[in-house]
Structures are given as C-alpha cells and as structure tokens.
Write a protein that holds these residues in place. Structure first.
Motif, PDB file in Angstrom:
ATOM      1  N   ILE A  41      33.622  35.710  50.938  1.00 44.12           N
ATOM      2  CA  ILE A  41      34.100  36.485  49.800  1.00 44.12           C
ATOM      3  C   ILE A  41      33.311  36.140  48.548  1.00 44.12           C
ATOM      4  O   ILE A  41      33.193  34.976  48.186  1.00 44.12           O
ATOM      5  N   ASP A  42      32.769  37.154  47.955  1.00 40.92           N
ATOM      6  CA  ASP A  42      32.105  36.930  46.681  1.00 40.92           C
ATOM      7  C   ASP A  42      33.072  37.372  45.585  1.00 40.92           C
ATOM      8  O   ASP A  42      33.197  38.543  45.289  1.00 40.92           O
ATOM      9  N   GLU A  43      33.742  36.416  45.040  1.00 38.68           N
ATOM     10  CA  GLU A  43      34.806  36.737  44.094  1.00 38.68           C
ATOM     11  C   GLU A  43      34.284  37.456  42.859  1.00 38.68           C
ATOM     12  O   GLU A  43      34.946  38.307  42.293  1.00 38.68           O
ATOM     13  N   SER A  44      33.049  37.108  42.472  1.00 37.47           N
ATOM     14  CA  SER A  44      32.536  37.673  41.225  1.00 37.47           C
ATOM     15  C   SER A  44      32.410  39.188  41.301  1.00 37.47           C
ATOM     16  O   SER A  44      32.508  39.876  40.305  1.00 37.47           O
ATOM     17  N   SER A  45      32.198  39.714  42.498  1.00 40.07           N
ATOM     18  CA  SER A  45      32.065  41.161  42.603  1.00 40.07           C
ATOM     19  C   SER A  45      33.285  41.769  43.281  1.00 40.07           C
ATOM     20  O   SER A  45      33.297  42.928  43.616  1.00 40.07           O
ATOM     21  N   SER A  46      34.286  40.946  43.485  1.00 40.57           N
ATOM     22  CA  SER A  46      35.453  41.451  44.206  1.00 40.57           C
ATOM     23  C   SER A  46      36.522  41.921  43.241  1.00 40.57           C
ATOM     24  O   SER A  46      36.870  41.230  42.298  1.00 40.57           O
ATOM     25  N   PRO A  47      37.044  43.099  43.473  1.00 40.70           N
ATOM     26  CA  PRO A  47      38.073  43.597  42.571  1.00 40.70           C
ATOM     27  C   PRO A  47      39.460  43.086  42.929  1.00 40.70           C
ATOM     28  O   PRO A  47      40.420  43.404  42.276  1.00 40.70           O
ATOM     29  N   ARG A  48      39.551  42.258  43.953  1.00 38.63           N
ATOM     30  CA  ARG A  48      40.896  41.940  44.410  1.00 38.63           C
ATOM     31  C   ARG A  48      41.629  40.984  43.470  1.00 38.63           C
ATOM     32  O   ARG A  48      41.017  40.221  42.727  1.00 38.63           O
ATOM     33  N   ILE A  49      42.930  41.033  43.543  1.00 39.98           N
ATOM     34  CA  ILE A  49      43.780  40.147  42.760  1.00 39.98           C
ATOM     35  C   ILE A  49      43.953  38.853  43.548  1.00 39.98           C
ATOM     36  O   ILE A  49      44.159  38.889  44.744  1.00 39.98           O
ATOM     37  N   VAL A  50      43.850  37.735  42.854  1.00 37.59           N
ATOM     38  CA  VAL A  50      43.888  36.454  43.543  1.00 37.59           C
ATOM     39  C   VAL A  50      45.010  35.594  42.967  1.00 37.59           C
ATOM     40  O   VAL A  50      45.163  35.508  41.752  1.00 37.59           O
ATOM     41  N   GLU A  51      45.768  34.947  43.844  1.00 33.07           N
ATOM     42  CA  GLU A  51      46.806  34.031  43.369  1.00 33.07           C
ATOM     43  C   GLU A  51      46.219  32.625  43.255  1.00 33.07           C
ATOM     44  O   GLU A  51      45.657  32.092  44.211  1.00 33.07           O
ATOM     45  N   ALA A  52      46.377  32.047  42.084  1.00 29.77           N
ATOM     46  CA  ALA A  52      46.023  30.651  41.826  1.00 29.77           C
ATOM     47  C   ALA A  52      44.720  30.188  42.457  1.00 29.77           C
ATOM     48  O   ALA A  52      44.714  29.338  43.337  1.00 29.77           O
ATOM     49  N   PRO A  53      43.578  30.737  41.985  1.00 32.56           N
ATOM     50  CA  PRO A  53      42.308  30.166  42.451  1.00 32.56           C
ATOM     51  C   PRO A  53      42.182  28.737  41.924  1.00 32.56           C
ATOM     52  O   PRO A  53      42.781  28.400  40.900  1.00 32.56           O
ATOM     53  N   ARG A  54      41.394  27.920  42.599  1.00 33.21           N
ATOM     54  CA  ARG A  54      41.364  26.485  42.258  1.00 33.21           C
ATOM     55  C   ARG A  54      40.226  26.161  41.303  1.00 33.21           C
ATOM     56  O   ARG A  54      39.434  25.235  41.508  1.00 33.21           O
ATOM     57  N   TYR A  55      40.090  26.981  40.321  1.00 33.05           N
ATOM     58  CA  TYR A  55      39.110  26.726  39.263  1.00 33.05           C
ATOM     59  C   TYR A  55      39.449  27.621  38.085  1.00 33.05           C
ATOM     60  O   TYR A  55      40.284  28.524  38.192  1.00 33.05           O
ATOM     61  N   GLY A  56      38.797  27.357  36.956  1.00 29.79           N
ATOM     62  CA  GLY A  56      39.037  28.180  35.783  1.00 29.79           C
ATOM     63  C   GLY A  56      37.884  29.139  35.560  1.00 29.79           C
ATOM     64  O   GLY A  56      37.124  29.447  36.478  1.00 29.79           O
ATOM     65  N   CYS A  57      37.754  29.576  34.314  1.00 22.87           N
ATOM     66  CA  CYS A  57      36.696  30.521  33.978  1.00 22.87           C
ATOM     67  C   CYS A  57      35.433  29.752  33.568  1.00 22.87           C
ATOM     68  O   CYS A  57      35.398  28.526  33.574  1.00 22.87           O
ATOM     69  N   THR A  58      34.415  30.469  33.186  1.00 19.07           N
ATOM     70  CA  THR A  58      33.154  29.836  32.807  1.00 19.07           C
ATOM     71  C   THR A  58      33.347  28.870  31.639  1.00 19.07           C
ATOM     72  O   THR A  58      32.821  27.756  31.637  1.00 19.07           O
ATOM     73  N   LEU A  59      34.124  29.302  30.659  1.00 21.19           N
ATOM     74  CA  LEU A  59      34.387  28.437  29.501  1.00 21.19           C
ATOM     75  C   LEU A  59      35.029  27.132  29.969  1.00 21.19           C
ATOM     76  O   LEU A  59      34.723  26.052  29.467  1.00 21.19           O
ATOM     77  N   SER A  60      35.901  27.231  30.965  1.00 23.67           N
ATOM     78  CA  SER A  60      36.601  26.059  31.466  1.00 23.67           C
ATOM     79  C   SER A  60      35.616  25.017  32.002  1.00 23.67           C
ATOM     80  O   SER A  60      35.726  23.826  31.698  1.00 23.67           O
ATOM     81  N   GLY A  61      34.628  25.465  32.777  1.00 25.68           N
ATOM     82  CA  GLY A  61      33.654  24.530  33.341  1.00 25.68           C
ATOM     83  C   GLY A  61      32.799  23.874  32.270  1.00 25.68           C
ATOM     84  O   GLY A  61      32.491  22.676  32.337  1.00 25.68           O
ATOM     85  N   ALA A  62      32.439  24.665  31.256  1.00 28.19           N
ATOM     86  CA  ALA A  62      31.628  24.111  30.167  1.00 28.19           C
ATOM     87  C   ALA A  62      32.461  23.092  29.378  1.00 28.19           C
ATOM     88  O   ALA A  62      31.964  22.036  28.969  1.00 28.19           O
ATOM     89  N   TYR A  63      33.741  23.405  29.198  1.00 27.46           N
ATOM     90  CA  TYR A  63      34.648  22.497  28.495  1.00 27.46           C
ATOM     91  C   TYR A  63      34.817  21.201  29.285  1.00 27.46           C
ATOM     92  O   TYR A  63      34.795  20.098  28.726  1.00 27.46           O
TER      93      TYR A  63
END
Lengths: 290, 447
Positions: B9-31
């Motif tokens: 699954i390529d989440e970045s191009s996937s339109p699906r709704i996801v429950e509780a992925p185990r990471y945050g957004c890009t800002l989160s990783g930089a933070y």
C-alpha cells in the motif's frame, strides 16, 4: 419579513472589463431607482473606483486586520455614485499570503454582520476575479451567496478559457445548491466575427449570451475621469447599452448549469475558429483585421 | 511470498481512510528530529494545534516521554491565524525567531514550516537566512500534507546538509554517523543510539549519533567529517545518507535494523570491520568473550522458555527496523516461530522486496511467516484474530486487544502509551536477553 435580495456574481478574466461593466450595471440600476450594493472581490481592490470618483476605499480585510472585534460595518461600506453601497473585499500584497482565503473571509464577514438586512439592497453585485484559481475565488458561487452568475468575456481565447473554467466551477457547486449561470456578457465587441465566436462558444457549452457591449472610447474617457459611463456620459449610446444590459440582467430569470468543454474539446474548438478566421481574413481583406 | 501485491500500500497516493496510523505528518517527523537533539529548539511556523498534537501524538506516543525544555507545550510557534493566512505570516515568524533566539538557552534552532505557510507561499527561507549569523539555525519545509513522520526525518537531514553543514577538509577514518533511527518514532531511540555508540567505542570507532547527545552543535558539525554513514533501517535515513553522499562524498552502508542478540551483533561488527579501521584481533576477542557471556546469560532463561511453550508461535506489529530485528532474533536465536509479521511504517514500494527478504532470510525454520504491510490499526486488529501465535510483539494499540487475542503482549513499537522507555533497548549482545526479560514480565508469575 426580509425581502428577497437579488445577488449576482460577475466573473471575468483580469483586464477583460468586468469591473467597468459591473460598475456601469450598478450605476444604471441605481439610476433606475434600485438600492444597489457592489462588492469587489479582487485583491486589487479597484472594482468600485469609478463609483467613488476614482478613489480607493478602505477594504474589509484592511479593517479586519486592525482588529476583528472593533470592526464596524460602516467602516467598510461607502456610499458611491447615486448612493450605491460600495465594498471592497481587499487582499494581500501581490506575492504574499492567500487572496482566495481573503475573499472567503470578507464575504463571510458581510454575511455574519447582516449587512444585507441592514442596508436592504434590491441587488448585490459581486465583481470577482474570474480565473477561479482556487476555492476562495469560487466562494461567491457557493450555496448561500450569489444566486446567478455572469461572466464577462471578449472573443479572445484566454478570456473564453477563463469562462470555460468558471463553467466547471459552477457545475461542481451546482449539486450542492450553489449559484447557477445566467449568461455571458460579450464585451469589447468590434467585429462580426467576434460576436460569432462567442455565440458559437455559448452554443457549444449550452449557455446563453446576456448582452453585447461594443468597444467604445466613451468608456475609456469616463474611466480616466474616475466615473462610470452612466455618470460621465448619460446621454451616450454606450450608456444606453449598459442601461439595457442592466435591465435585462435584473429581469433575467434564466438559471442553469452550463456544459463546460474538456481541455481537448476547447483546444479543437479554438483551432476550428483559427481556420475560419483565416478564411474570413482572405474574404474580407481590408475590412476585417485580426 | 504468501501475500500478494495488493498489500503493498502506498499511503501517499491512497485515498483510503485509515484508523490510527503509527506515525504523524511530515511536520511531526521534523519536530521529532528537532527535539531529539539535546538543546535543540523547534520553532514551528504553523497553527498552534500542530505543536500541541506533537506532545500527545509524538512525545507521549513515543513511550511516554516528555520532550524536555524546548518541545511540547514550550515549543515556540507562530500560531498562525486567519490574518496570517490572508496576508502572509512572514513578519510574525521573523519576530518569533528573533525573540526565541534572545530568550532561549537552546543551542540549535530548527524552524519547521507546516501546512499554512507552504500553502500560502511564505518565503521562510529568506526569513531564516536573516538569522544565520545570530544562531545555528535551519529551515525544514515540512508541510504536513507532504508525507509522514519519516519524510520529516529525511527533510531534516536534507535541510542540515543544504543549509548548515560545510565540507570537511579531511574525513576522520574512525568516525561514522548513525542514521535511520527516528527520535520518538522508534521508541527505544535513546537507548539504541547510546548502546550502538558504546559498543563501537569498544572497537575505537566513534559513532556520531546526534540525538540524545550533548554538545549538539559540535556533533552536527562533525557530520561531514565522518568516514561513513551507517544506516540502521531498511529504508529510513536512506535519502538522508544519499544527500550527505552527494554533498560531502560520504559513502553509506545500510543494515536492516538495529542488531539484536549475538548473531546480528557479530554480523554487524564484522561487516563494519570490512570498511572501518577496526583491529581484527580486538574484534574477534570481543566477539568471543561477548558471545560466550551472552549465551551463558540466556541459558538462565532456558527453562522458562521451555516450560512455557517450546517453539511458540509469535506475531509482530512494528515498523520495518524493529520488525526485522525482533523477528530474526526470536527465530534465529530463541527458536520461536514467526506466524505473522505486520509492517506498519509504510515503506516505499522500492524497499519492500528487500524488507521481505530480510524477514524471511532465516535458515532456522523451514517456512515463512505471513507478512503484511498495513497501516490501518482496525485492519491490523482484524488480521491478528484467529491465529496460532501466543506472543505478540507490537505497540500499545494491540495491548488493548491482548485478551481477545489470548496473547502475551510486549510493547516494542510506536505508539507506546503503556510502556515508559527511557534507556531500555535491545541492541547488542545483551539486547536479546532484555527482550526475553520483557516477554516474561507478566507471564512468568503469578507468585
């Protein structure tokens, strides 16, 4: 009971004459006795200039910036020619911020502050930058703002391209109760071929033409003196054109979803006209100039 | 492989709704990277919620860690509101950076742009440039919508390389940088990095691990001097390493994860010895003595491992790094049998084949586990049902269904709301024993 206010949005590519046309419609309607409000939805903030003697008025966003709580409706609504209520949404300096969000914020402010109930206009005209580049510029055609949409277009391809994009926006929002299309205002018409091009475009897109406005020096002269044609040359032929257009628009009940062309279709259509124009040029050498 | 392409699954191009992925957004990783540096000050150019959500999402989710003096609710943030969306937020950011540098005792400043400035086009690079002579500072353009936390981690290093680091005149032969372990996102990050550093120090190799270290600025400045970048992940940190290679001609070597237990650790050290100035005699002496000690140590767990369920099936729900290292240790050294492995960090497609290879490379058993790439926590819960495993190495999200699954649970991956991790880790010769200790924490009782 609150009276039904007619709210129309007039879109058009930058520089195509939409502010000139809108201001003249406002002036003509006002002259005819209607209570008119014109809302400029372009970060350039010059929609109402010819209604206010060529002067710029403070914008909603400038005022909001000074403090939302302190902002009064009367700080952003100015009386122009013949008592027309003039409003400019305003926006950021070119190259910074988000002008689209600015339009949304300004229109929301006017709605929240019950401006229309307070000023009780018969008609509100939104003069909107017509490239519909993002959701912000589509704000006036969403549910609850304008009822009818017009577009000002010349026979130039880029103006038609912008009109076609607007049709796409209208189509998108139509399912959610957004504004419907009521006609194309053909502006700067000098040659027969230009009229034909626009007529053919409306035929292809199952839309209609609300009126033709010929190119005229009278308009330019009036604008240079900071006035509408209605104010500066009320007896001119051009003033009659605007009066008729204003009356037609006020009485126009047509509202529909146009059928925008896909990009390839639009390109093919434009090419077909390119060929026709070349033929015409050959036939009418000396009379018709591109 | 037992599972087909549809699980890639390529989440970045996937339109699906996801429950509780185990990471945050890009800002989160930089933070996470910015506050993972000791005395590192993140400066968020974003709405205020972007900062607070990191406290609860990244820091507390990262094994109940407080982010220290400069993160969490102490994070300087431009707290953009409508006015800034319309007119731009550059001026407010300028004032924020200025005041932060003046009042903060931090050493390294990371300005992180979130969604709003990226959408409206604030020229953050120009603003940050105004402060380059006032403090060590970089700008990470990390709109949340660009990707996930791991993207933010890569962007952090790319920003460091482009904006702050300068080429070194000479490579230091015994110096390496460690990449691929994302602060907070890999819940054992502090312990893992320190353990790697201590292990290599015994062979006179200096590991520049950056995160959790003191003298942050000095450590950052040393990055271009390293002889190698060593990546401890099958995919995270690879972009960072390539960037540093392009800029500073530092070659890199990648390992599938942190080394757990004697087999992985010995292999790790021998591989490093091929490229680094490690004394071979010293290395073999270390290997011999450490393996002897470690295997004697795990013998003490021999009875409980056998009395419990010999060759028990286990399941894993973890990021790629952890999934590979934990699975292979249990399979290769403890004799437990992998039933299902769910990889949760959404590795890009081009890295997945290698991850599958690493997960199934054990010669100790004659079958391969089911391997699933899945980011949706609900689906993960469903996949785990009605399977033979009795031990589950996963995150705290699975701990709540452990009774339903009738499994023993060990939290080894993000998020870890049910386990505080300060220095715990499974790196090295003792790492495997620590994992077994954790497995039997509440299983060996009750009296």
């Amino acid at each position: 009971m609150t009276k039904k206010i007619k709210e129309i949005a007039i879109y058009g590519k930058g520089g195509i004459g939409k502010s000139t046309t809108t201001s003249n419609i406002s002036a003509a309607l006002s002259d005819a006795g209607y209570n008119v409000m014109q809302v400029g939805c372009d970060p350039k903030s010059d929609s109402t200039n010819t209604l206010t003697g060529g002067k710029s008025i403070p914008t909603v966003l400038d005022s909001l910036r000074k403090g939302r709580g302190a902002l009064k409706v009367e700080d952003v609504i100015f009386e122009g020619f013949n008592g027309i209520h003039c409003v400019e949404a305003g926006g950021p300096e070119p190259g910074v911020g988000c002008a689209g969000r600015g339009i949304i914020t300004a229109v929301e402010f006017l709605k929240q502050e019950n401006v229309y109930e307070e000023y009780s206009p018969d008609i509100v005209l939104y003069d909107v930058l017509g490239d519909v580049v993002c959701g912000g510029f589509a704000m006036p055609i969403r549910e609850g703002v304008a009822d009818q949409v017009y577009t000002v277009s010349s026979a130039d391809f880029m103006a038609i391209y912008a009109a076609n994009n607007l049709f796409k926006g209208i189509k998108k929002y139509s399912t959610g109760g957004g504004a419907l299309f009521s006609g194309l205002i053909a502006n700067s018409i000098t040659f027969g071929a230009q009229k034909e091009i626009l007529e053919d475009f409306t035929k292809q897109t199952k839309s209609t033409i609300a009126g033709f406005v010929p190119r005229s020096l009278t308009v330019t002269q009036a604008e240079l003196s900071g006035k509408t044609t209605i104010e500066a040359s009320p007896d001119s032929e051009q003033a009659d054109v605007y009066r008729k257009l204003a009356k037609d628009i006020y009485n126009n009940k047509e509202e529909y979803v146009p059928s925008p062309l896909e990009s390839d279709e639009l390109k093919d259509w434009a090419e077909s006209w390119s060929d026709k124009l070349l033929d015409l040029k050959k036939q009418e050498e000396g009379d018709f100039k591109i | 492989m037992s599972k087909d392409e549809k699980e890639h699954i390529d989440e970045s191009s996937s339109p699906r709704i996801v429950e509780a992925p185990r990471y945050g957004c890009t800002l989160s990783g930089a933070y996470e990277a910015a506050v993972g540096l000791n005395e590192g000050v993140p400066i968020l150019h974003s709405g205020s919620g972007c900062g607070m959500s990191q406290l609860f999402g990244a820091n507390y989710g990262g094994a109940q860690n407080a982010p220290g003096d400069y993160g969490g609710s102490s994070t300087p943030c431009s707290c953009l509101v409508e006015e800034h969306v319309i007119f731009g937020g550059e001026d407010k950011l300028r004032k924020l950076i200025d005041s932060t540098i003046k009042i903060s005792t931090g050493e390294f400043f990371t300005v992180i742009s979130g969604c709003v400035p990226s959408l409206i086009g604030d020229d953050v690079d120009a603003i940050v440039s105004e402060f380059r002579d006032k403090a060590p500072i970089i700008h990470v353009n990390a709109p949340g919508f660009k990707g996930n936390s791991f993207e933010g981690y890569e962007l952090f290093f790319e920003a460091l390389a482009d904006q702050y680091l300068t080429p070194s005149s000479e490579k230091q032969k015994n110096l390496i940088n460690i990449l691929g372990i994302v602060p907070y996102q890999h819940i054992f990050w502090k312990g893992e990095l320190k353990a790697i550093k201590d292990l290599l120090a015994r062979l006179d190799i200096e590991a520049n691990v950056l995160f959790g270290e003191f003298d942050t600025v000095e450590k950052i400045q040393k990055i271009p001097s390293a002889a190698y970048n060593i990546i401890l992940s099958p995919w995270i940190g690879h972009r960072a390493a390539k960037k540093i290679e392009d800029k500073f001609e530092t070659p890199f070597l990648s390992f599938p994860g942190i080394p757990i237990g004697p087999i992985q650790t010995t292999k790790f050290l021998r591989k490093l010895a091929e490229i680094l100035p490690i004394d071979k005699t010293k290395l073999e002496e270390l290997i011999t003595s450490e393996e002897r000690r470690a295997y004697r140590q795990i013998e003490y767990a021999g009875d409980i491992l056998q009395f419990d369920v010999p060759n028990v099936y286990f399941g894993v729900v973890a990021d790629s790094n952890t999934a590979i290292s934990v699975s292979r240790y249990l399979t290769d050294e403890v004799g437990q049998l992998p039933d299902i492995i769910i990889v949760t960090d959404n590795p890009p497609k081009e890295y997945r084949e290698n991850i599958l290879k690493e997960l199934t490379g054990s010669e100790e058993i004659g079958f391969t586990p089911d391997i699933v790439f899945e980011i949706d926590s609900y689906k993960i819960g469903q996949i785990l049902k009605d399977r033979p495993f009795l031990n589950l190495y996963a995150s705290s999200l699975e701990s709540v269904i452990k009774d339903e699954l009738e499994t023993t649970h060990v939290t080894v991956s993000f998020p870890s709301y049910n386990r505080v991790v300060l220095g715990d880790n499974y790196v090295g010769y003792d790492g495997g024993s620590s994992l077994i200790e954790d497995l039997f924490y509440d299983k060996a009782g009750p009296l």
